[in-house]
Design a protein around this motif. Structure first.
Motif, mmCIF file in Angstrom:
data_model
loop_
_atom_site.group_PDB
_atom_site.id
_atom_site.type_symbol
_atom_site.label_atom_id
_atom_site.label_comp_id
_atom_site.label_asym_id
_atom_site.label_seq_id
_atom_site.Cartn_x
_atom_site.Cartn_y
_atom_site.Cartn_z
ATOM 1 N N THR A 19 2.861 11.283 13.418
ATOM 2 C CA THR A 19 3.463 11.575 14.767
ATOM 3 C C THR A 19 4.960 11.043 14.654
ATOM 4 O O THR A 19 5.782 11.892 15.180
ATOM 5 N N THR A 20 5.609 10.094 14.014
ATOM 6 C CA THR A 20 6.599 9.602 13.749
ATOM 7 C C THR A 20 7.539 10.807 13.339
ATOM 8 O O THR A 20 8.674 11.156 13.513
ATOM 9 N N LEU A 21 6.884 11.226 11.951
ATOM 10 C CA LEU A 21 7.501 12.076 11.098
ATOM 11 C C LEU A 21 7.901 13.563 11.895
ATOM 12 O O LEU A 21 9.004 13.899 11.874
ATOM 13 N N ARG A 22 6.845 14.199 12.583
ATOM 14 C CA ARG A 22 7.144 15.224 13.529
ATOM 15 C C ARG A 22 8.094 14.889 14.518
ATOM 16 O O ARG A 22 9.080 15.854 14.761
ATOM 17 N N SER A 23 8.156 13.654 15.153
ATOM 18 C CA SER A 23 9.079 13.472 16.223
ATOM 19 C C SER A 23 10.593 13.120 15.873
ATOM 20 O O SER A 23 11.388 13.727 16.452
ATOM 21 N N VAL A 24 10.682 12.656 14.686
ATOM 22 C CA VAL A 24 12.189 12.420 14.317
ATOM 23 C C VAL A 24 12.843 13.678 13.720
ATOM 24 O O VAL A 24 13.805 14.123 14.109
ATOM 25 N N LEU A 25 12.128 14.135 12.729
ATOM 26 C CA LEU A 25 12.433 15.627 12.180
ATOM 27 C C LEU A 25 12.826 16.777 13.359
ATOM 28 O O LEU A 25 13.620 17.586 12.946
ATOM 29 N N GLY A 26 12.026 16.671 14.150
ATOM 30 C CA GLY A 26 12.027 17.727 15.397
ATOM 31 C C GLY A 26 13.397 17.356 15.990
ATOM 32 O O GLY A 26 13.735 18.612 16.628
ATOM 33 N N LYS A 27 14.164 16.491 15.925
ATOM 34 C CA LYS A 27 15.268 16.202 16.618
ATOM 35 C C LYS A 27 16.621 16.585 15.840
ATOM 36 O O LYS A 27 17.616 16.423 16.244
ATOM 37 N N ILE A 80 0.733 -1.528 0.027
ATOM 38 C CA ILE A 80 0.144 -0.065 -0.213
ATOM 39 C C ILE A 80 0.938 1.209 -0.077
ATOM 40 O O ILE A 80 1.861 1.406 0.742
ATOM 41 N N VAL A 81 0.562 2.330 -0.803
ATOM 42 C CA VAL A 81 1.254 3.373 -1.105
ATOM 43 C C VAL A 81 0.541 4.581 -0.198
ATOM 44 O O VAL A 81 -0.806 4.847 -0.871
ATOM 45 N N MET A 82 0.988 4.881 0.804
ATOM 46 C CA MET A 82 0.059 5.821 1.683
ATOM 47 C C MET A 82 0.905 7.228 1.849
ATOM 48 O O MET A 82 2.278 7.314 2.066
ATOM 49 N N ASP A 83 0.005 8.315 1.429
ATOM 50 C CA ASP A 83 0.572 9.689 1.309
ATOM 51 C C ASP A 83 0.274 10.001 2.576
ATOM 52 O O ASP A 83 -0.656 10.207 3.281
ATOM 53 N N VAL A 84 1.238 10.682 3.303
ATOM 54 C CA VAL A 84 1.572 11.321 4.610
ATOM 55 C C VAL A 84 1.087 12.823 4.419
ATOM 56 O O VAL A 84 1.835 13.422 3.725
ATOM 57 N N PRO A 85 0.039 13.328 5.062
ATOM 58 C CA PRO A 85 -0.273 14.894 5.142
ATOM 59 C C PRO A 85 0.993 15.589 5.391
ATOM 60 O O PRO A 85 1.655 15.307 6.279
ATOM 61 N N SER A 86 1.099 16.868 4.925
ATOM 62 C CA SER A 86 1.890 17.707 5.156
ATOM 63 C C SER A 86 2.031 18.081 6.777
ATOM 64 O O SER A 86 0.821 18.223 7.113
ATOM 65 N N GLN A 87 3.008 18.239 7.480
ATOM 66 C CA GLN A 87 3.143 18.182 8.751
ATOM 67 C C GLN A 87 3.953 19.389 9.031
ATOM 68 O O GLN A 87 5.028 19.761 8.498
ATOM 69 N N ASP A 88 3.413 20.314 10.218
ATOM 70 C CA ASP A 88 4.189 21.234 10.587
ATOM 71 C C ASP A 88 5.211 20.900 11.498
ATOM 72 O O ASP A 88 4.951 20.175 12.459
ATOM 73 N N VAL A 89 6.505 21.128 11.282
ATOM 74 C CA VAL A 89 7.695 20.559 12.065
ATOM 75 C C VAL A 89 8.550 21.674 12.701
ATOM 76 O O VAL A 89 8.884 22.603 11.764
#
Length: 254
Positions: free
Chosen positions: A115-123, A65-74
């Motif tokens: 949530t993982t995208l925001r958490s990882v990139l925020g570091k 499955i190809v799932m697009d992750v919506p744009s996140q504010d980081v």
């Protein structure tokens, strides 16, 4: 007449039972079968028979499955606000867990990815987001794969698609890049001057060891100047060189 009516109802009921009982699963589909509400087994692909009113079946797609992750504010570690979106590739490897352990596995993976995208990139700092995407993709993929393992999900790949900056940040990055290029140009120029000075020093030391070599160098310079068609040539000569030339003339005269 009444007999024909009941017979028609019976035929309709039998057809509906057969339509419910007979299921055809494609090669990439599996059926999670429950017996009176309890898990029984995973069936498919091919023809599957379900006992009406006793058994139920949930179909699961095993394709990637190809799932697009919506744009996140980081907000990065250096306090820069960016918008980041990504794409996640995953598939169901254990249909039993995907149906029993989570209500809607697609929605669960989507929320976990955000949530993982925001958490990882925020570091990480902004420069790392722009230059080390492969490493960030790998970190996010490993976290998602580990977290979704209990749901029977295998996350095979994660790709960050865009890191969007506002206009002021884009201008600041452009100024930073220009300053970096200027700094490198000055360093290269200084290194060239240093190497040239070192070579000239070596040449001066070598010429000072041999007065005749110094004389030949001066004469060669005089020839180069004369070749430029100048009307007047001022050519200084050191006193020691004049003394050497005079001594040579005297030795020849005697």
């Amino acid at each position: 007449m009444l007999y024909e009516y009941f017979f028609g109802l019976l035929i309709t009921f039998v057809v509906l039972l057969l339509a419910y009982a007979i299921r055809i699963l494609r090669e990439y589909e599996r059926g999670v079968v429950f017996m009176l509400g309890r898990f029984q087994k995973v069936k498919g692909p091919g023809l599957v028979i379900i006992i009406p009113f006793i058994q139920t079946m949930e179909k699961v797609d095993l394709r990637t499955i190809v799932m697009d992750v919506p744009s996140q504010d980081v907000i990065s570690r250096d306090n820069v606000s960016v918008k980041v979106n990504a794409v996640v590739y995953f598939r169901v490897v254990d249909p039993e867990k995907a149906i029993i352990n989570v209500e809607h596995y697609y929605e669960a993976v989507s929320q976990l990815a955000q949530t993982t995208l925001r958490s990882v990139l925020g570091k990480h700092e902004l420069d790392e987001m722009l230059s080390e995407r492969d490493k960030l993709n790998q970190d996010i993929q490993e976290i998602l794969d580990q977290s979704s393992d209990t749901w029977g999900i295998k996350v095979s790949n994660v790709e960050i698609k865009h890191v969007d900056l506002d206009e002021s940040m884009i201008r600041a990055i452009a100024r930073q890049a220009e300053a970096e290029r200027s700094r490198r140009a000055k360093i290269i120029h200084a290194e060239g001057e240093s190497q040239a000075a070192a070579k000239l020093t070596d040449a001066a030391v070598e010429l000072s060891r041999n007065p005749n070599a110094m004389t030949l160098r001066y004469l060669q310079t005089l020839i180069d100047i004369a070749g430029e068609k100048n009307s007047t040539i001022v050519f200084p000569l050191p006193v020691d060189m004049l003394g050497s030339i005079m001594e040579q003339f005297k030795s020849k005269g005697s």
